[in-house]
Motif scaffolding. Structure first.
Motif, PDB file in Angstrom:
ATOM      1  N   GLU A  80       0.622   3.904  -3.176  1.00  0.00           N
ATOM      2  CA  GLU A  80      -0.621   3.276  -2.767  1.00  0.00           C
ATOM      3  C   GLU A  80      -0.887   4.091  -1.490  1.00  0.00           C
ATOM      4  N   TYR A  81      -0.024   4.171  -0.476  1.00  0.00           N
ATOM      5  CA  TYR A  81      -0.439   4.843   0.704  1.00  0.00           C
ATOM      6  C   TYR A  81      -0.791   6.509   0.551  1.00  0.00           C
ATOM      7  N   ARG A  82      -0.203   6.872  -0.645  1.00  0.00           N
ATOM      8  CA  ARG A  82      -0.328   8.253  -0.770  1.00  0.00           C
ATOM      9  C   ARG A  82      -1.676   8.423  -1.425  1.00  0.00           C
ATOM     10  N   ASP A  83      -2.007   7.551  -2.366  1.00  0.00           N
ATOM     11  CA  ASP A  83      -3.143   7.563  -3.055  1.00  0.00           C
ATOM     12  C   ASP A  83      -4.559   7.491  -2.032  1.00  0.00           C
ATOM     13  N   GLN A  84      -4.271   6.496  -1.031  1.00  0.00           N
ATOM     14  CA  GLN A  84      -5.191   6.327   0.093  1.00  0.00           C
ATOM     15  C   GLN A  84      -5.385   7.440   0.855  1.00  0.00           C
ATOM     16  N   MET A  85      -4.384   8.349   1.201  1.00  0.00           N
ATOM     17  CA  MET A  85      -4.381   9.599   1.907  1.00  0.00           C
ATOM     18  C   MET A  85      -5.123  10.810   1.195  1.00  0.00           C
ATOM     19  N   ALA A  86      -5.057  10.878  -0.208  1.00  0.00           N
ATOM     20  CA  ALA A  86      -5.573  11.697  -0.944  1.00  0.00           C
ATOM     21  C   ALA A  86      -7.284  11.503  -1.031  1.00  0.00           C
ATOM     22  N   ARG A  87      -7.618  10.198  -0.842  1.00  0.00           N
ATOM     23  CA  ARG A  87      -9.021  10.032  -0.727  1.00  0.00           C
ATOM     24  C   ARG A  87      -9.513  10.232   0.755  1.00  0.00           C
ATOM     25  N   VAL A  88      -8.720  10.278   1.667  1.00  0.00           N
ATOM     26  CA  VAL A  88      -9.072  10.595   3.053  1.00  0.00           C
ATOM     27  C   VAL A  88      -9.330  12.212   3.000  1.00  0.00           C
ATOM     28  N   LEU A 121      -2.717  -1.753   4.772  1.00  0.00           N
ATOM     29  CA  LEU A 121      -3.149  -1.087   3.826  1.00  0.00           C
ATOM     30  C   LEU A 121      -4.538  -1.496   3.344  1.00  0.00           C
ATOM     31  N   LYS A 122      -4.929  -2.817   3.276  1.00  0.00           N
ATOM     32  CA  LYS A 122      -6.153  -3.440   2.933  1.00  0.00           C
ATOM     33  C   LYS A 122      -7.133  -2.891   3.958  1.00  0.00           C
ATOM     34  N   THR A 123      -6.726  -3.053   5.081  1.00  0.00           N
ATOM     35  CA  THR A 123      -7.673  -2.561   6.132  1.00  0.00           C
ATOM     36  C   THR A 123      -8.049  -0.916   6.050  1.00  0.00           C
ATOM     37  N   GLN A 124      -6.981  -0.150   5.716  1.00  0.00           N
ATOM     38  CA  GLN A 124      -7.308   1.265   5.596  1.00  0.00           C
ATOM     39  C   GLN A 124      -8.048   1.376   4.260  1.00  0.00           C
ATOM     40  N   TYR A 125      -7.990   0.487   3.461  1.00  0.00           N
ATOM     41  CA  TYR A 125      -8.804   0.801   2.019  1.00  0.00           C
ATOM     42  C   TYR A 125     -10.303   0.428   2.479  1.00  0.00           C
ATOM     43  N   ASP A 126     -10.507  -0.548   3.154  1.00  0.00           N
ATOM     44  CA  ASP A 126     -11.849  -0.917   3.706  1.00  0.00           C
ATOM     45  C   ASP A 126     -12.454   0.226   4.614  1.00  0.00           C
ATOM     46  N   LEU A 127     -11.723   0.842   5.414  1.00  0.00           N
ATOM     47  CA  LEU A 127     -12.164   2.003   6.433  1.00  0.00           C
ATOM     48  C   LEU A 127     -12.468   3.122   5.282  1.00  0.00           C
ATOM     49  N   ILE A 128     -11.627   3.290   4.517  1.00  0.00           N
ATOM     50  CA  ILE A 128     -11.862   4.553   3.339  1.00  0.00           C
ATOM     51  C   ILE A 128     -13.149   4.341   2.663  1.00  0.00           C
ATOM     52  N   ASP A 129     -13.326   3.301   2.276  1.00  0.00           N
ATOM     53  CA  ASP A 129     -14.502   2.883   1.411  1.00  0.00           C
ATOM     54  C   ASP A 129     -15.757   2.963   2.478  1.00  0.00           C
ATOM     55  N   LEU A 130     -15.489   2.511   3.558  1.00  0.00           N
ATOM     56  CA  LEU A 130     -16.703   2.739   4.612  1.00  0.00           C
ATOM     57  C   LEU A 130     -17.064   3.945   4.974  1.00  0.00           C
TER      58      LEU A 130
END
Length: 112
Positions: free
Chosen positions: A14-22, A52-61
């Motif tokens: 999940e973390y790697r997926d987030q970083m790919a979006r970033v 992780l949830k907070t990071q998802y929200d930040l990425i969405d924003l």
């Protein structure tokens, strides 16, 4: 034990997926995201994976801001630290432990 390992692997994916979006965000967004992430993780308590949830929200924003052509500081505001503090509300923070311990010691010693 099996469930713990599966959760750890899932969290890492999940973390790697987030970083790919970033990594596809504009450079200024990536820079600010990295600084915010470092700030948030320095206050994280326990495993930190509740962030992780907070990071998802930040990425969405940030994705939304970038898509609308906004400057990154128009999204966060000039006081990025305050922005971070608001983002982290409700997360487990190491400062919470110290606050509770201080209050407990004061109440024990100076019990009203």
């Amino acid at each position: 034990m099996d469930n713990i390992i599966k959760k750890m692997i899932g969290d890492k994916k999940e973390y790697r997926d987030q970083m790919a979006r970033v990594n596809v965000l504009p450079e200024d967004y990536r820079f600010v995201y990295q600084k915010i992430q470092n700030y948030m993780w320095s206050f994280s308590s326990g495993s930190g994976f509740d962030m992780l949830k907070t990071q998802y929200d930040l990425i969405d924003l940030f994705e939304d801001g970038a898509a609308h052509g906004k400057h990154v500081l128009d999204v966060t505001g000039e006081d990025v630290a305050s922005f971070c503090d608001e983002l982290m509300q409700g997360n487990k923070l190491w400062t919470d432990h110290y606050r509770k311990r201080l209050n407990s010691k004061m109440n024990q010693k100076v019990n009203k």
